[in-house]
Design an enzyme around this catalytic site. Structure first.
Site, mmCIF file in Angstrom:
data_model
loop_
_atom_site.group_PDB
_atom_site.id
_atom_site.type_symbol
_atom_site.label_atom_id
_atom_site.label_comp_id
_atom_site.label_asym_id
_atom_site.label_seq_id
_atom_site.Cartn_x
_atom_site.Cartn_y
_atom_site.Cartn_z
ATOM 1 N N GLU A 1 -17.583 5.362 -30.315
ATOM 2 C CA GLU A 1 -16.232 5.147 -30.917
ATOM 3 C C GLU A 1 -15.495 5.085 -30.031
ATOM 4 O O GLU A 1 -14.184 4.357 -29.848
ATOM 5 C CB GLU A 1 -15.953 6.617 -31.488
ATOM 6 C CG GLU A 1 -16.818 6.897 -33.030
ATOM 7 C CD GLU A 1 -18.110 7.852 -32.553
ATOM 8 O OE1 GLU A 1 -18.669 8.090 -33.626
ATOM 9 O OE2 GLU A 1 -18.523 7.798 -31.341
ATOM 10 N N HIS B 1 -4.858 5.963 -1.298
ATOM 11 C CA HIS B 1 -5.038 5.835 -2.664
ATOM 12 C C HIS B 1 -3.649 5.909 -3.396
ATOM 13 O O HIS B 1 -3.300 4.837 -3.991
ATOM 14 C CB HIS B 1 -6.217 6.579 -3.146
ATOM 15 C CG HIS B 1 -6.432 6.221 -4.682
ATOM 16 N ND1 HIS B 1 -7.048 5.421 -5.126
ATOM 17 C CD2 HIS B 1 -5.852 7.007 -5.614
ATOM 18 C CE1 HIS B 1 -6.997 5.494 -6.278
ATOM 19 N NE2 HIS B 1 -6.244 6.366 -7.041
#
Length: 652
Positions: free
Chosen positions: A405, A259
């Site tokens: 938000e 990864h």
């Protein structure tokens, strides 16, 4: 070897070789996701590498920004200004940074590093596309008609900001938003199932998305069909889960080992044998370049020419609308504040109210002004015009972000990045904490996003410490390249909006009061533009300077008046913007804040951001209290009498 496979393997080895040379990076996603990215670029993506700001280009966002070499390899082969030398210098100082950076590397649409931000930017771009299409498109003449694509991984879909944004996208029916999901079941710490077990199909269909599935990430035909199917459903955004193998072809394939670490030279040589790859590191066959030239560059230029012809016809038939369209795209805004002076003709008012009135007036003239609040328009007064934007009414300019938000900040950035719009988002100031990553990215990207925050201090009162910002001002002021404006009254609030609307490369945060403040007779537009200026001069020779921002400017003037009765000669300076003040000449800064005079800063928040200008700060370095406004002010000694007492001690 078929040309398609040769091109895909070129992408893979450019990624592997660059990561190996840098000894840093993420090769796994490049090896696994190259086929889907190749299919998108060569069969679907309409771009013009010779005009990278073409407004009607398709947008491609690599939300999984750690896989930046996938994007750089694709953009290099497609003809963007990324050379082989740039690829060799991956993750070094130069053109190909570790994560994609907008404005830094050619063809990069947004700065995507923090997971979830890129896909949220893509939602903003899709909103912008739909709104501009609704305003300008006419029958048979569609000036704005493009898709927004994003490529994400498992990590993106675990981030809260991504799910907030995708929830809103599904609710709004953003049918021209298509997400390719590189589903490889691996993340940095190991298998995804250690931390995540949700059923993707049920999850995404439940929030209004079309869910499509491709079982084999190397099946180009299946990937192509899925993208075509996604493009046909204009009522829902689409996510295509494509099963891939991370680090495909390596001995560590399907594991987290590949990864975020280079595979190494020995493994790279094994991989060359596995793929029967006879080319040296960074060597690209000429027929691969030619393939990309035909499949990406020339196809995109044909689309570009068709659009230019359409635009010429549009201009002939709708000259007025085309003129408005050009004004949107060119973003040439100059605000004459004399046109808005009646808004300030009041003895006192909350700056949030003044800001709301200014938004209304600006919206009448500037039809590209769009935005909204996170379920707080009643309180913040940050509300767009012309009704509520929805799947039924794309032309409306008030966006109901909902209680999201995190997403709002990133979506605002995406809309700004799309081009053609001036975009704002509003919230209580304390919730800027939720938006901090997006605000920070707006500053990194140098884009003119507008963030409107009300309820700026312990003046919030009864809502208590959870809603009373203390450390938020210093937090935002510490972000390089962010212009934080805390206006003292109506005049400074109007001037703040002028700065925000005219900005082209600087994001703006406007910090506003809930409570009424007195409108000073000496505040000015010109003073605010300098960041700090004298609002109440000394009579002869100043014994002290009272330095303040926002509502505390009026408190400082009251304190000055009391001290004058005691024979003290005092200057009051309003400093609405540390950012703008630091851009002034040294001479001007010394004139406003001479070091020879004792300076005392006054602000209802953390004292930290004022020590650059003085060691004497009258602030609040604890959390607030739940109490009515006046009682809260008493509790924290923000009264005229207490400040007078403090100043006298300092002068003694």
């Amino acid at each position: 070897m078929k040309m398609e496979q040769k091109a895909i393997n070129t992408i893979r080895f450019l990624g592997v070789d660059a990561v190996n040379k840098a000894n840093s990076g993420h090769p796994g996603i490049v090896l696994g996701a190259a086929p889907m990215a190749y299919t998108l670029f060569t069969e679907h993506l309409n771009i013009n590498v010779k005009d990278t700001k073409w407004i009607n280009r398709d947008r491609f966002i690599l939300s999984a920004g750690h896989g930046s070499m996938l994007l750089y390899a694709l953009n290099h082969l497609s003809g963007y200004k990324i050379s082989i030398e740039d690829l060799k210098n991956f993750r070094q100082v130069g053109n190909t940074p570790g994560h994609p950076e907008y404005g830094h590397t050619d063809g990069v649409e947004t700065t995507s590093g923090p997971l979830g931000q890129g896909i949220s930017n893509a939602v903003g771009m899709a909103i912008a596309e739909s709104h501009l299409a609704s305003r300008f498109n006419r029958e048979q003449l569609s000036l704005i008609d493009h898709y927004t694509y994003a490529l994400c991984g498992d990590g993106d879909l675990q981030e809260g900001v991504a799910m907030e944004s995708m929830s809103l996208a599904g609710h709004l029916g953003l049918g021209k938003l298509i997400v390719l999901f590189d589903s490889n079941d691996i993340q940095l710490d190991g298998e995804v199932k250690m931390a995540y077990s949700e059923e993707h199909k049920k999850k995404f269909e439940s929030i209004g998305w079309q869910y499509l599935y491709v079982e084999d990430g190397n099946d180009l035909n299946a990937i192509n069909k899925a993208i075509n199917r996604a493009k046909k459903d204009l009522n829902k955004p689409s996510i295509i889960e494509i099963k891939t193998v991370i680090g495909y072809g390596t001995s560590a394939s399907g594991t987290s080992q590949v990864h975020g670490s280079p595979i190494g030279e020995e493994e790279a040589e094994k991989l060359r044998k596995t793929f029967n790859w006879k080319y040296k590191p960074f060597e690209v066959s000429e027929d691969v370049y030619e393939h990309f030239r035909k499949k990406v560059l020339l196809r995109g230029q044909r689309a570009y020419r068709r659009w230019n012809k359409l635009a010429e016809e549009y201009q002939e038939q709708y000259p007025k609308e085309y003129g408005l369209f050009e004004s949107f795209i060119n973003d040439n805004i100059e605000i004459n504040l004399n046109d808005y002076s009646e808004i300030a003709n009041t003895p006192q008012d909350a700056t949030r109210n003044i800001s709301g009135k200014m938004i209304n007036k600006l919206s009448e003239k500037y039809l590209n002004l769009i935005g909204g609040s996170a379920d707080l328009t009643v309180s913040t007064k940050a509300k767009g015009a012309d009704g509520h934007y929805s799947k039924e009414n794309r032309l409306a300019r008030n966006i109901n972000f909902g209680v999201r938000e995190h997403a709002m900040g990133a979506i605002v950035n995406g809309m700004v990045l799309h081009g053609g719009l001036k975009v704002f988002g509003g919230a209580f100031f304390v919730f800027s904490d939720y938006m901090k990553p997006a605000i920070r990215l707006s500053a990194i990207m140098q884009i003119p996003s507008i963030f409107v925050f009300s309820h700026d201090s312990i003046g919030v009162g009864e809502d208590g410490p959870t809603h009373q910002p203390v450390e938020q001002l210093i937090g935002l002021r510490s972000i390089p390249g962010l212009n934080v404006l805390r206006p003292a009254d109506a005049i400074e609030t109007l001037a703040s909006w002028k700065i925000a609307m005219e900005s082209k490369h600087v994001p703006t945060a406007i910090i506003l009061t809930r409570q009424n403040v007195k409108n000073q007779k000496t505040t000015s537009h010109e003073g605010l533009a300098k960041g700090a200026y004298i609002v109440s001069p000394e009579n002869n020779k100043a014994e002290a300077i009272l330095l303040a921002s926002g509502s505390e400017v009026d408190l400082a003037v009251q304190v000055k008046n009391e001290l004058e009765k005691l024979g003290k000669d005092i200057r009051v300076v309003s400093m609405p913007s540390h950012y703008l003040f630091e851009k002034q000449t040294l001479k001007y800064k010394k004139e406003v804040l001479p070091k020879s005079v004792k300076t005392i800063a006054i602000e209802m928040g953390s004292s930290f951001s004022w020590y650059k200008y003085t060691q004497n700060v009258y602030g609040i370095d604890t959390f607030g209290v739940s109490a009515p406004l006046n009682e809260a002010l008493e509790q924290y000694h923000f009264t005229k009498e207490k400040v007078v007492e403090y100043v006298l001690k300092k002068l003694a």
